[in-house]
Design a protein around this motif. Structure first.
Motif, mmCIF file in Angstrom:
data_model
loop_
_atom_site.group_PDB
_atom_site.id
_atom_site.type_symbol
_atom_site.label_atom_id
_atom_site.label_comp_id
_atom_site.label_asym_id
_atom_site.label_seq_id
_atom_site.Cartn_x
_atom_site.Cartn_y
_atom_site.Cartn_z
ATOM 1 N N LEU A 122 38.988 33.817 39.624
ATOM 2 C CA LEU A 122 38.708 34.830 40.641
ATOM 3 C C LEU A 122 37.913 34.239 41.801
ATOM 4 O O LEU A 122 38.041 34.687 42.944
ATOM 5 N N ARG A 129 42.068 37.722 43.101
ATOM 6 C CA ARG A 129 41.152 38.832 43.393
ATOM 7 C C ARG A 129 41.922 40.077 43.822
ATOM 8 O O ARG A 129 41.570 41.201 43.451
ATOM 9 N N VAL A 161 35.052 40.760 43.046
ATOM 10 C CA VAL A 161 36.232 41.442 43.589
ATOM 11 C C VAL A 161 35.816 42.730 44.301
ATOM 12 O O VAL A 161 36.279 43.028 45.411
ATOM 13 N N ALA A 167 39.962 41.285 49.490
ATOM 14 C CA ALA A 167 40.787 41.468 48.288
ATOM 15 C C ALA A 167 41.437 42.842 48.255
ATOM 16 O O ALA A 167 42.390 43.074 47.504
#
Length: 805
Positions: A122, A129, A161, A167
């Motif tokens: 991530l 993400r 995130v 994202a």
């Protein structure tokens, strides 16, 4: 089936076996031979496709697949190292596939390591993400529960995130809705005692998006958060909870304070040991966050008065939390007064005892009694006595006791007698330096240790006559009749310098460098002052530079980029420390390709700017000396100095302070080694003519050192024909040069003879003018008086040229 095809099938099977055994070179070699025998055989083609698919699979994907199947942590660690490689490139489809694979095997894979892998993917992949953002939008609870099983790093990744607007593809409303839902989920998990990860998540979300989510903290949620501030909570949990509470209080205003007040009232009225311990712990935590509000609660009628009686027969933990609260409350003057009135005897008794609260009680007493500016009448023996307690605590093996004693020493070490007592104890000094080295992550300890060191190294301030008289009157007004008026004898310069040497020998500079990786502006200000004091005497500057003092000063100067009073003070102090060090060291020994000389020029020029108080010209003087040193290195640096600050340099050539003027002329002398510097005096312009006029006048100044520097500048300048023309063209130009030749001092005479040689031997051939002004007689007389071979050599050359005119 012919023999070649049979052979090819055998080779293909063996190739597959080698491939599965991770013997890839052997597998490829056998497959190549099989393809040459039977390129269309189905088994051979199947093996070929298997190897080809493997070649196209990213290494990270291979390792994570193998990790999920074999559950081998060594393979998982290999995948983690690969993801942490700064040069790693991770496709979105690969990252998404790996996250899905780990999620599907959540009950089988080793959870902490699986979480680290998800967290790293991530971090590295924006596409990953975006994938998790979509999953959180669809069903945030399932995703968070799943990630919680994978490990703390996966939860940290989920928070990343939530905080990454990119994202969410700019879908702000969707992001905000999901953020609030996840925040409430995290808040609800605090009561389960889920550890530092959940508290860290709450703190991160509040720290970044408090305005959007603080209203979702209800009374029950706040009480769960405040419950983590209990002194029995792990330190990392308390630090995260403190940050979260700080952001909540900052954004919620009166409503948040009212909720905290309600919490405190309920806990104090319960009067159980656990409730009191928690209430005192929370009070200690919120005092630095909202001191006025906390002081209002603390000073509620009857609370301080009844505090000591309420501690009777309570467990040690309750008393310890109460002492921590008292220590934090000392930030407020009214609270200090109340503590001194109602808790003083209790604290004095604790200090004399052997109880575990002795160290904290001593710190509270120090804060109450010895805070500056409140005019307490405290006996010197009392100060020394309490300082002795702190010093003995610093020598104990218990790190917690050492840490608490530093805070007390920060107050008592303001006294000169205490400074001398501390610095004479080598074991204490070693312990102090070691405490500072290991203070990362403990801001209170670091601040206390830095304050002690700042007190030990502080030189008396430089005062104007008016300031000195005001200080004497103030001292007299606050002193009993017949007492000695003035600063402590232990705080005079001749006592401070040896203290600085002891600390430098004990390794204080490397300790300052070690603790400065991530610190607050307040700590930066203290360290800058310490460096300034340590570098006051020339003999220590080389060691300070070699141990990182120059780099640290530049780091601090760059960090203070704002325009607040604190930023301006940090820039001034760090630049002054930098200037002091660079006055006395060889720049080539300090700077390198990683730390360019050019990085020091602007900070040093900042010392030349006009300030609100120009009574102390020392920073300007030392800044000029440091620039002069840098100007001795290379043309690139000389040109940079001219480009950045020539206007200021010209202005300072006419300064009314002799020392400032002298230092400026010495800088100009070094700048003459650059063609750019010469052009400022000899490009034929009116401005250049005026500058040369000033320089020639300075070569005839009363101050010897100024004459010497100006003469050196003219000597270097006249190596250029245009400069010779300008000197001869000035009224009294040749006369001033001949006066230099006639000087009794050999240094100035040498410079004058060089200038004369340049005038009569250059392409301009100004021998006739020099001869007309009596140059031959003056030069002959000078050569008779000198005993310097260098002067004789240059002078004979000039005299020969004059005789031939």
């Amino acid at each position: 089936m012919n023999p070649d095809e049979t052979r090819a099938m055998e080779l293909a099977s063996k190739s597959l076996e080698h491939f599965r055994a991770n013997q890839r070179e052997d597998a490829v070699r056998l497959l190549r031979e099989a393809l040459s025998l039977a390129p269309r055989n189905p088994i051979v083609l199947s093996t070929f496709h298997a190897l080809q698919e493997d070649a196209n699979t990213p290494p990270v994907s291979k390792l994570i697949h193998k990790f999920t199947i074999d559950r081998d942590t060594a393979i998982g660690q290999d995948a983690l190292r690969l993801l942490r490689d700064p040069n790693v490139s991770l496709r979105t489809d690969t990252a998404v596939e790996c996250i899905q694979l780990l999620s599907s095997r959540v009950n089988d894979v080793p959870s902490p390591l699986a979480g680290k892998l998800v967290g790293e993917m991530l971090r590295v992949s924006r596409g990953a993400r975006e994938h998790v953002a979509n999953r959180l939008s669809d069903n945030y609870e399932d995703v968070l529960i799943l990630f919680e099983k994978l490990g703390e790093d996966a939860i940290d990744g989920a928070v990343t995130v939530l905080l990454d607007s990119m994202a969410w593809n700019e879908f702000v409303e969707r992001n905000t809705k999901c953020l609030r839902e996840c925040f409430r989920w995290f808040l609800s998990r605090l009561k389960v005692g889920e550890g530092a990860c959940i508290a860290r998540s709450v703190a991160r979300l509040l720290a970044s998006r408090a305005e959007e989510i603080h209203s979702y903290v209800n009374q029950a949620g706040l009480e769960q958060l405040l419950g983590l501030l209990d002194m029995n909570s792990p330190s990392d949990l308390r630090s995260h909870a403190t940050l979260a509470t700080a952001k909540f209080v900052e954004t919620s205003g009166d409503i948040g304070q009212s909720m905290i007040e309600k919490f405190m009232a309920s806990r104090l009225s319960a009067e159980s040991d656990d409730d009191l311990r928690l209430a005192f712990s929370v009070a200690a935590a919120i005092f630095p966050l909202v001191p006025q509000f906390a002081a209002q609660l603390f000073l509620t009628e009857g609370f301080v008065e009844g505090l000591v009686p309420s501690l009777q027969a309570r467990p040690i933990e309750v008393e310890t939390s109460a002492l921590e609260m008292l220590s934090a409350a000392c930030v407020d003057k009214a609270c200090r007064t109340a503590i001194a009135t109602h808790c003083g005897d209790y604290l004095e008794a604790l200090v004399k005892s052997v109880d575990s609260g002795k160290s904290t009680a001593a710190v509270v007493l120090a804060k109450v009694k010895y805070t500056l500016g409140e005019g307490q009448k405290v006996g010197q023996k009392d100060v020394d006595k309490l300082a002795t307690v702190f010093k003995s605590m610093m020598l104990k093996e218990d790190a917690a006791i050492r840490d608490s004693s530093v805070e007390g020493l920060a107050y008592t070490s303001l006294k000169g007698s205490v400074k001398e007592m501390l610095i004479r104890d080598q074991t204490f000094v070693k312990s102090l330096v070691e405490t500072l080295k290991t203070s990362m992550g403990k801001p209170t300890v670091m601040f206390g240790a830095l304050t002690v060191i700042a007190n030990l190294t502080a030189y008396p301030p430089i005062l104007s006559e008016e300031q000195r008289k005001v200080a004497e009157l103030k001292n007299y007004a606050e002193t009993k009749p017949g007492a000695k008026v003035g600063p402590d004898s232990e705080d005079k310069e001749e006592r401070v310098t040896p203290r600085c040497k002891v600390l430098i020998d004990a390794g204080i500079v490397p300790a300052l460098v070690a603790c400065s990786k991530k610190i607050t502006p307040n700590a930066i200000g203290i360290i800058s002052n310490i460096l300034l004091s340590l570098s006051k005497h020339q003999k220590y500057r080389g060691l300070i530079a070699s141990q990182g003092g120059v780099k640290l000063s530049l780091q601090f100067y760059s960090s203070a980029s704002g325009n607040t009073a604190q930023d301006r003070s940090i820039r001034q102090t760090s630049a002054h420390a930098l200037g002091r060090i660079l006055v006395s060291v060889n720049p080539s020994h300090v700077f390198s390709s990683q730390l360019a000389i050019s990085s020091a020029v602007r900070p040093l020029f900042s010392l030349l700017e006009d300030t609100e108080d120009q009574k102390d010209l020392l920073p300007m003087f030392e800044g000029l000396l440091a620039l002069t040193n840098l100007a001795s290195t290379e043309d690139g640096i000389r040109d940079q100095i001219i480009r950045i600050g020539w206007t200021k340099i010209e202005e300072l050539l006419l300064h009314d302070n002799v020392m400032i003027q002298r230092a400026t002329v010495e800088l100009v002398c070094n700048l003459m080694a650059s063609p750019t510097g010469v052009a400022k005096f000899a490009d034929g312009s009116k401005a250049a003519s005026n500058r040369l006029h000033i320089l020639l006048a300075l070569a005839d100044a009363e101050d010897f050192a100024t004459r010497r520097a100006a003469g050196g500048a003219v000597a270097m300048l006249t190596e250029w024909d245009k400069a010779c023309e300008a000197v001869v063209g000035r009224e009294r130009g040749i006369k001033i040069v001949l006066d230099m030749v006639a000087e009794d001092n050999e240094e100035i005479r040498h410079r004058g003879v060089v200038v004369l040689r340049n005038l009569v031997c250059g392409s301009g051939k100004y021998g006739v003018k020099v001869k007309t002004e009596g140059g031959i007689d003056v030069l002959r007389e000078a050569l008779k008086e000198t005993r310097q071979p260098e002067i004789l050599g240059v002078g004979v050359e000039a005299l020969k040229a004059l005789m031939e005119v």
